[in-house]
Design a protein around this motif. Structure first.
Motif, PDB file in Angstrom:
ATOM      1  N   LYS A   1       0.962  -8.594   1.644  1.00  0.00           N
ATOM      2  CA  LYS A   1       0.851  -7.507   0.677  1.00  0.00           C
ATOM      3  C   LYS A   1       0.399  -8.039  -0.679  1.00  0.00           C
ATOM      4  CE  LYS A   1       4.192  -4.693   2.986  1.00  0.00           C
ATOM      5  NZ  LYS A   1       4.797  -3.416   2.868  1.00  0.00           N
TER       6      LYS A   1
ATOM      7  N   ALA B   1       0.172  -6.576  -5.021  1.00  0.00           N
ATOM      8  CA  ALA B   1       0.547  -5.549  -5.991  1.00  0.00           C
ATOM      9  C   ALA B   1      -0.685  -4.769  -6.446  1.00  0.00           C
ATOM     10  CB  ALA B   1       1.226  -6.190  -7.194  1.00  0.00           C
TER      11      ALA B   1
ATOM     12  N   ASN C   1      -1.129   1.462 -10.947  1.00  0.00           N
ATOM     13  CA  ASN C   1      -1.670   2.792 -11.238  1.00  0.00           C
ATOM     14  C   ASN C   1      -1.902   2.818 -12.746  1.00  0.00           C
ATOM     15  OD1 ASN C   1      -1.945   5.499 -12.036  1.00  0.00           O
ATOM     16  ND2 ASN C   1      -0.700   6.215 -10.327  1.00  0.00           N
TER      17      ASN C   1
ATOM     18  N   GLY D   1       6.847  -8.698  -5.130  1.00  0.00           N
ATOM     19  CA  GLY D   1       7.422  -7.429  -5.580  1.00  0.00           C
ATOM     20  C   GLY D   1       8.257  -7.507  -6.843  1.00  0.00           C
TER      21      GLY D   1
ATOM     22  N   LEU E   1       7.043  -5.002  -9.367  1.00  0.00           N
ATOM     23  CA  LEU E   1       7.398  -3.650  -8.937  1.00  0.00           C
ATOM     24  C   LEU E   1       8.817  -3.302  -9.363  1.00  0.00           C
ATOM     25  CD1 LEU E   1       6.532  -1.419  -6.493  1.00  0.00           C
ATOM     26  CD2 LEU E   1       8.407  -2.652  -5.438  1.00  0.00           C
TER      27      LEU E   1
ATOM     28  N   GLY F   1       7.204   2.674 -13.264  1.00  0.00           N
ATOM     29  CA  GLY F   1       7.000   2.878 -11.827  1.00  0.00           C
ATOM     30  C   GLY F   1       5.527   2.906 -11.459  1.00  0.00           C
ATOM     31  N   SER F   2       4.709   2.146 -12.178  1.00  0.00           N
ATOM     32  CA  SER F   2       3.266   2.193 -11.967  1.00  0.00           C
ATOM     33  C   SER F   2       2.744   1.142 -10.994  1.00  0.00           C
ATOM     34  CB  SER F   2       2.532   2.055 -13.304  1.00  0.00           C
ATOM     35  OG  SER F   2       2.734   0.775 -13.853  1.00  0.00           O
TER      36      SER F   2
ATOM     37  N   SER G   1       2.847  -0.698  -7.180  1.00  0.00           N
ATOM     38  CA  SER G   1       3.235  -0.564  -5.766  1.00  0.00           C
ATOM     39  C   SER G   1       2.658  -1.754  -5.004  1.00  0.00           C
ATOM     40  CB  SER G   1       2.725   0.751  -5.188  1.00  0.00           C
ATOM     41  OG  SER G   1       1.321   0.832  -5.298  1.00  0.00           O
ATOM     42  N   LEU G   2       3.096  -1.930  -3.783  1.00  0.00           N
ATOM     43  CA  LEU G   2       2.556  -2.979  -2.924  1.00  0.00           C
ATOM     44  C   LEU G   2       1.714  -2.329  -1.841  1.00  0.00           C
ATOM     45  CD1 LEU G   2       5.611  -5.365  -2.393  1.00  0.00           C
ATOM     46  CD2 LEU G   2       3.657  -5.717  -3.889  1.00  0.00           C
ATOM     47  N   LYS G   3       0.585  -2.950  -1.527  1.00  0.00           N
ATOM     48  CA  LYS G   3      -0.276  -2.452  -0.454  1.00  0.00           C
ATOM     49  C   LYS G   3      -0.592  -3.611   0.474  1.00  0.00           C
ATOM     50  CE  LYS G   3      -4.831  -3.477  -2.191  1.00  0.00           C
ATOM     51  NZ  LYS G   3      -6.209  -3.103  -2.234  1.00  0.00           N
TER      52      LYS G   3
END
Length: 64
Positions: A5, A7, A10, A48, A51, A57-58, A60-62
């Motif tokens: 994953k 980070a 957004n 993470g 995160l 809260g901007s 996320s992990l993908k």
């Protein structure tokens, strides 16, 4: 050791506080122009930590 994953920030939600930049153990995230944070995927290990620390809260992990 990188995970599968990475980070992702957004940019519309990011408040450019720098908490993620300070927390990252691999210096994979940086705040640009006091506007938003961006991740260098090659450096990100997917831990993470950014995160967890992000107050907006901007982040996320993908999957890579």
């Amino acid at each position: 050791m990188a995970s599968g994953k990475t980070a992702v920030v957004n940019k519309k939600r990011c408040v450019a506080c720098g908490a993620c930049e300070n927390q990252c153990p691999k210096a994979a995230i940086k705040v640009y122009y006091g506007c938003y944070a961006a991740v260098t995927e090659d450096n990100c290990v997917g831990c993470g930590m950014c995160l967890k620390i992000c107050p907006a809260g901007s982040i996320s992990l993908k999957e890579r």
